[in-house]
Design a protein around this motif. Structure first.
Motif, PDB file in Angstrom:
ATOM      1  N   PRO B  62      38.098  98.275 -20.166  1.00 40.40           N
ATOM      2  CA  PRO B  62      38.802  97.977 -18.909  1.00 40.40           C
ATOM      3  C   PRO B  62      38.416  96.617 -18.320  1.00 40.40           C
ATOM      4  N   THR B  63      39.373  95.985 -17.650  1.00 37.60           N
ATOM      5  CA  THR B  63      39.129  94.778 -16.858  1.00 37.60           C
ATOM      6  C   THR B  63      39.900  94.984 -15.551  1.00 37.60           C
ATOM      7  N   PRO B  64      39.780  94.093 -14.592  1.00 38.78           N
ATOM      8  CA  PRO B  64      40.624  94.229 -13.385  1.00 38.78           C
ATOM      9  C   PRO B  64      42.111  94.104 -13.720  1.00 38.78           C
ATOM     10  N   GLY B  65      42.434  93.522 -14.872  1.00 36.54           N
ATOM     11  CA  GLY B  65      43.831  93.399 -15.291  1.00 36.54           C
ATOM     12  C   GLY B  65      44.100  94.306 -16.481  1.00 36.54           C
ATOM     13  N   HIS B  66      44.624  93.744 -17.553  1.00 30.29           N
ATOM     14  CA  HIS B  66      44.892  94.526 -18.756  1.00 30.29           C
ATOM     15  C   HIS B  66      43.626  94.603 -19.620  1.00 30.29           C
ATOM     16  N   GLY B 154      44.766  90.909 -23.539  1.00 29.61           N
ATOM     17  CA  GLY B 154      46.086  91.367 -23.103  1.00 29.61           C
ATOM     18  C   GLY B 154      46.639  90.573 -21.927  1.00 29.61           C
ATOM     19  N   GLU B 155      46.059  89.395 -21.670  1.00 29.16           N
ATOM     20  CA  GLU B 155      46.512  88.608 -20.503  1.00 29.16           C
ATOM     21  C   GLU B 155      46.745  87.149 -20.856  1.00 29.16           C
ATOM     22  N   GLU B 156      46.910  86.837 -22.149  1.00 26.77           N
ATOM     23  CA  GLU B 156      47.025  85.439 -22.548  1.00 26.77           C
ATOM     24  C   GLU B 156      48.273  84.802 -21.963  1.00 26.77           C
ATOM     25  N   SER B 160      45.287  84.580 -18.283  1.00 22.45           N
ATOM     26  CA  SER B 160      43.963  85.083 -18.674  1.00 22.45           C
ATOM     27  C   SER B 160      42.975  85.213 -17.515  1.00 22.45           C
ATOM     28  N   PRO B 161      43.376  85.849 -16.412  1.00 20.13           N
ATOM     29  CA  PRO B 161      42.465  85.909 -15.259  1.00 20.13           C
ATOM     30  C   PRO B 161      41.152  86.635 -15.544  1.00 20.13           C
ATOM     31  N   SER B 162      41.172  87.632 -16.435  1.00 18.07           N
ATOM     32  CA  SER B 162      39.946  88.419 -16.655  1.00 18.07           C
ATOM     33  C   SER B 162      39.079  87.847 -17.763  1.00 18.07           C
ATOM     34  N   LEU B 163      39.583  86.890 -18.513  1.00 12.24           N
ATOM     35  CA  LEU B 163      38.942  86.518 -19.768  1.00 12.24           C
ATOM     36  C   LEU B 163      37.518  85.979 -19.602  1.00 12.24           C
ATOM     37  N   VAL B 164      37.379  84.940 -18.772  1.00 12.50           N
ATOM     38  CA  VAL B 164      36.059  84.319 -18.666  1.00 12.50           C
ATOM     39  C   VAL B 164      35.030  85.264 -18.041  1.00 12.50           C
ATOM     40  N   PRO B 165      35.351  85.929 -16.910  1.00  8.68           N
ATOM     41  CA  PRO B 165      34.359  86.872 -16.368  1.00  8.68           C
ATOM     42  C   PRO B 165      33.953  87.936 -17.398  1.00  8.68           C
ATOM     43  N   TRP B 166      34.941  88.442 -18.139  1.00  5.50           N
ATOM     44  CA  TRP B 166      34.639  89.507 -19.089  1.00  5.50           C
ATOM     45  C   TRP B 166      33.784  88.986 -20.247  1.00  5.50           C
ATOM     46  N   MET B 167      34.085  87.775 -20.717  1.00  2.00           N
ATOM     47  CA  MET B 167      33.293  87.179 -21.796  1.00  2.00           C
ATOM     48  C   MET B 167      31.854  86.938 -21.325  1.00  2.00           C
ATOM     49  N   LYS B 168      31.739  86.512 -20.076  1.00  2.00           N
ATOM     50  CA  LYS B 168      30.374  86.268 -19.555  1.00  2.00           C
ATOM     51  C   LYS B 168      29.570  87.566 -19.528  1.00  2.00           C
ATOM     52  N   GLU B 169      30.223  88.638 -19.038  1.00  2.00           N
ATOM     53  CA  GLU B 169      29.534  89.929 -18.946  1.00  2.00           C
ATOM     54  C   GLU B 169      29.148  90.486 -20.310  1.00  2.00           C
TER      55      GLU B 169
END
Lengths: 458, 458
Positions: B62-66, B154-156, B160-169
Motif C-alpha cells: 500500500p501507498t497513499p495512492g496506488h 502504479g502511478e507513473e 508518481s507522487p508516492s514513488l520517492v517517499p516509498w523508495m526512501k522507506e
C-alpha cells in the motif's frame, strides 16, 4: 373597460401567471443541442395551447429546425407583431447552479424575490410578460384592444438559421404596423428603457490542425508544431495594446457618437465602477480611449467565447494534440459589414498559419448592427406609458447585446421594431443561476398593459 | 542450462505469454482518474499472483495512492532491480479508437502483427517482456540466474507522487547492483538501443480568473477582461520567433553536445523527414538552429498539453467566461533545475497578468534530466547481448521522454539504471490506438533472456 381594471386583474392573477411561467420554464428547450429537439417542440406546443386558451388562432409551424409559434388575435386599431423566443441557452457548467436549472422556483434574495431557472430572463419570462398582459386585457374587456400577431422563435440561441427564410415565406402574415420585441433589459432596476441601438454579431469557430494525430510531447515536443501554440498566437494577436481589434478593415463603418447622444448618455450617470465591481472587476479592459458605456452600447468588440485543445481532464497527460479549437465572436455597430469582417478575419488567420497547419471554419451566424427609427409616435407614447409604471422615467438607450430579429423585421417585413424589456444586468443570462426578478415579471406585465392602451389606436 | 534452451522455451510459450499480457491489458488501470482506483489495485494483484506463480515472494504494497508491487526471487550473482509500471494513460478521445482500448487483440497490419490496446506499449507490454524472460528461465533452469527484485509502480502516468517517499522507506529492500528499466524504445525497428540520456519533466497547470462569474459577451464584452485572451497572450509569449523558450533563466544548465556524441548521432542518419512525415508534418518547429534529433534527445522544450475555457460544446454560446486553464510541460536537459524554472515561469506569468486577473497554480511534478553512466561493464555486455538478437547492433541513445524513476533510483538507492525497451516511435502511446508490435514483445522477451545470461554473473 378601463386600464385600471386591467392592471387590477394583473395584480390579482399574478400567482397564476407565475405558475404558467414556471410550467414553461420546466421544459428544457435548449435549441443548440440536438438532444433537446423534442423539448423544443414541446415548448412550442405549450405556447400554442396557452395562446389558444385566450382566443388566439395559434399554431406550431414547422421549419427545417425548431418550430415557429404564431398566434392571431384581436382586430382593428394598430396591427402589432410581438416577437419573443422560447428556446434557451445550454446550462453548463451545471455544478455552478444552486438548483436544477429546469426545476425553477421563486427564491428570496437580499435584492427581493427572483424567479430562478434557465430561461427565466432569456427569454421565456420576458415573452410571458406580453402574453399575460394580453390575457388580462381579454379577461377584463372580452377582447384585445387591437389586432395582435404573436411570433415566437425556437432558434434564437442557436443562430436563428430558419428565421429569415421562414419570415420571407410568411411575410404577408407577419407584416404589421409596428413590431414589439421583449428580449432586452431595463436601464437600471428603477429605470425602464426603449432600446434603439443594437450591436450586430458575427460568430466564428476555428479549428487548427497541426500533426495528423495526437502525439507524445516527450517524443515529438520541439520538432512537431503544437496547434494550441498556433491558436494562442492567433488569439493573442486579435487586440493591440490599446485594446483595439486588429482585423484589417474592422473599424470601417464604425460611426462616432453624435454630440446629442453623447450628452444624453452622460446624463444617465452610468456607474462604471459599480458595473464592473458587481462581477469582481475594477478596471475597464477594451479600448483604452472609450468609456465602458460607450464600449457596450456603441463600439465593436471581439471576444473569445470558448477554447479547447489537448487533455483537459483531471491530472496531467503529456500529449501534443493534433487539434485546437476556439469560438470567437465580434459585436458590430453602425455600418460594419459582418461578411466583409468574416472574410478579413479568416484571411488574417490563414496568413498567420505556420507551414503544416490548417484551419477549418464553422460559421455561427452574422448579423449587422441596427439603429431604430423613433419617428413613429408609438415610441413616445410607449415611453410615457413606461414612465407611469416605473419609479424613474423611461429612456431611449443602447444595448451591448445583439437582437438580429429587429434587423430582419425591418429588411424582410419593412416594419419598425420597438424593443422593450425588463431584465437586469445581473440576471446571469447565458450563465449558471439565471434569474428574473419577480418585480420585472409583474411590472413587465403591467407595462405592456399600459403600452397596449397607449398605442393600440392608430 | 543453456541460453538456447531458454530462447526455445520462449518461442514455444509465446501464445501463452501473449494471453497473459492480454489479461493484464484488460484491466483499465488509469492512474490519473480516481474512478479507476479499484482497477489499479486489481492490476497490482494480478501481477502479484503472476510473480508468485513462478516462485517470487511477491506482494502488493500500500501507498497513499496506488499500490507498489514487489517480488523477490533468485539468489547469488548480481542483484538486479527491475522497474516497470502497470498504470496506463487515459483513453480519450475514445471515438478515435478503432476498438475498445481495454478489449485488446492482435491485429494484422501492413507492418506486421501488433497488440492493440491501452498500455500495450506503455508499459504493460514492456514490463511483461522481462517477466516472461524470467518465467522461461525458471521453467528451463528451475531458478533465476541471479537475485532479482521486481518493482512495479502504479502511478507513473500521474506524476508518481508516492514513488520517492516509498523508495526512501524501503531503500534497503530495493538497493541492488544495477537497475533495469523497460519503458523506452528501439532506435528504429531494426536497431535496439540502451537509453543513456533522458530529459526531465516539469508539469504545471495554470488557471486564470478574470470576472468572478461567467458573463454575457454582449453585455460585458469590451469593458470586462476575458481570461481566455489573457491566457492566449501568456501562452503565445512562451516561445520567441526562433522557437526558443522565453522563461527567464530557462537555458541555464543546458549543455552543448560533445563532439563525440554529435559524431555518434550523425552516424545514426536520423530520418527527420520520415519522422515528421509519419505524423503529417513536413517542417520542424522548435528551435530554428537545431536538428530534430537534437531537439528531442538533448534540447529542452515547452509544450502546451491542454487548454480549456468558456463554452466548448456543440453550437455557440456568447459567454465571456470567468476562468481559462492550460496545462503546460517543460522537458529538461543537463543541469536545468526544475524548481528554479517553475519559480521563474510562475513569476513571468504573474508579471503578465492585467489588473483584476489572478492565476492559480497546480503542480504536476518536477524531475531533472538524467545522464546514465555507462562505466559499469554490464552496459557493454547488454549492448552485445542485444546486438545478438536484433538485425542491427545496439546503440547508446538519447530519449525525448522522461523516466524520472532512473534519477530517483540513483539519488535514493545510489544504484545505476540501464534503460532498455522495445517500443517504436509510432506505437501511439498516450494516444488513441496504442499498439505494441508482436515482434517487440517476442524479441523483447528473448532480449532480456540474453541480457540476463550476459550480466547475471558479477
Amino acid at each position: 373597460m378601463s386600464l385600471d381594471q386591467v392592471l387590477a386583474r394583473i395584480d390579482a392573477d399574478l400567482d397564476d401567471s407565475l405558475e404558467r411561467l414556471l410550467a414553461l420554464l420546466r421544459i428544457p428547450s435548449i435549441s443548440t443541442d440536438p438532444a433537446y429537439k423534442a423539448d423544443c417542440a414541446r415548448a412550442a406546443d405549450w405556447l400554442v395551447e396557452d395562446l389558444a386558451s385566450m382566443g388566439f388562432d395559434a399554431a406550431s409551424r414547422p421549419t427545417p429546425g425548431h418550430p415557429m409559434v404564431t398566434g392571431h388575435g384581436g382586430e382593428g386599431g394598430r396591427h402589432l407583431l410581438f416577437y419573443g423566443h422560447y428556446d434557451v441557452q445550454p446550462v453548463d457548467p451545471l455544478n455552478l447552479w444552486n438548483r436544477d436549472p429546469f426545476d425553477p422556483a421563486v427564491e428570496e434574495t437580499a435584492d427581493g424575490k427572483v424567479i430562478r431557472g434557465r430561461g427565466s430572463a432569456d427569454d421565456k419570462g420576458q415573452l410571458m410578460t406580453f402574453v399575460e398582459a394580453c390575457r388580462a386585457w381579454v379577461a377584463v374587456n372580452g377582447s384585445l384592444p387591437c389586432r395582435v400577431t404573436m411570433f415566437f422563435e425556437g432558434e434564437e440561441e442557436s443562430g436563428s438559421p430558419s428565421l429569415v427564410p421562414w419570415m420571407k415565406e410568411n411575410a404577408e402574415e407577419l407584416k404589421s404596423d409596428l413590431a414589439l420585441i421583449c428580449d432586452t433589459g431595463l436601464y437600471d432596476p428603477q429605470t425602464p428603457g426603449i432600446t434603439t441601438m443594437l450591436r450586430g454579431l458575427l460568430g466564428e469557430e476555428l479549428t487548427i490542425t497541426g500533426p495528423d494525430r495526437d502525439l507524445h510531447s516527450g517524443m515529438y515536443g520541439g520538432p512537431a508544431m503544437n496547434p494550441i501554440r498556433v491558436l494562442s498566437k492567433i488569439l493573442a494577436s486579435l487586440h493591440d495594446d490599446d485594446g483595439r481589434v486588429t482585423v484589417p478593415g474592422f473599424y470601417d463603418g464604425v460611426p462616432e457618437l453624435s454630440d446629442e447622444i453623447k450628452a444624453q448618455w452622460e446624463g444617465l450617470s452610468f456607474d462604471s465602477d459599480g458595473f464592473l465591481g458587481a462581477v469582481g472587476l475594477s478596471r475597464p479592459a477594451g479600448e483604452t480611449d472609450r468609456t465602458p458605456l460607450e464600449m457596450i452600447w456603441a463600439r465593436p468588440t471581439c471576444e473569445i467565447n470558448g477554447i479547447t485543445g489537448g487533455y483537459t481532464g483531471d491530472g496531467f497527460k503529456t500529449v501534443l494534440p493534433s487539434k485546437a479549437t476556439a469560438k470567437v465572436s465580434f459585436r458590430l455597430v453602425g455600418q460594419q459589414d459582418p461578411h466583409a469582417i468574416r472574410k478579413s478575419f479568416r484571411a488574417m488567420v490563414e496568413e498567420m498559419l505556420p507551414p503544416d497547419c490548417t484551419a477549418e471554419w464553422h460559421d455561427h451566424g452574422a448579423s449587422p448592427a441596427s439603429v431604430m427609427s423613433t419617428e413613429n409616435p408609438a415610441f413616445e407614447a410607449a415611453r410615457q406609458a413606461l414612465s407611469e409604471e416605473w419609479p424613474n422615467p423611461a429612456a431611449f438607450i443602447g444595448s451591448g447585446g445583439s437582437i438580429p430579429v429587429a434587423g430582419y423585421i425591418k429588411s424582410v417585413l419593412d416594419t419598425d421594431s420597438m424593443l422593450i424589456g425588463f431584465g437586469r444586468d445581473d440576471d446571469a443570462i447565458h450563465s449558471p443561476n439565471e434569474k428574473y426578478h419577480l418585480s420585472s415579471f409583474h411590472r413587465g406585465i403591467r407595462s405592456w398593459a399600459r403600452i397596449l392602451d397607449a398605442i393600440a389606436k392608430e
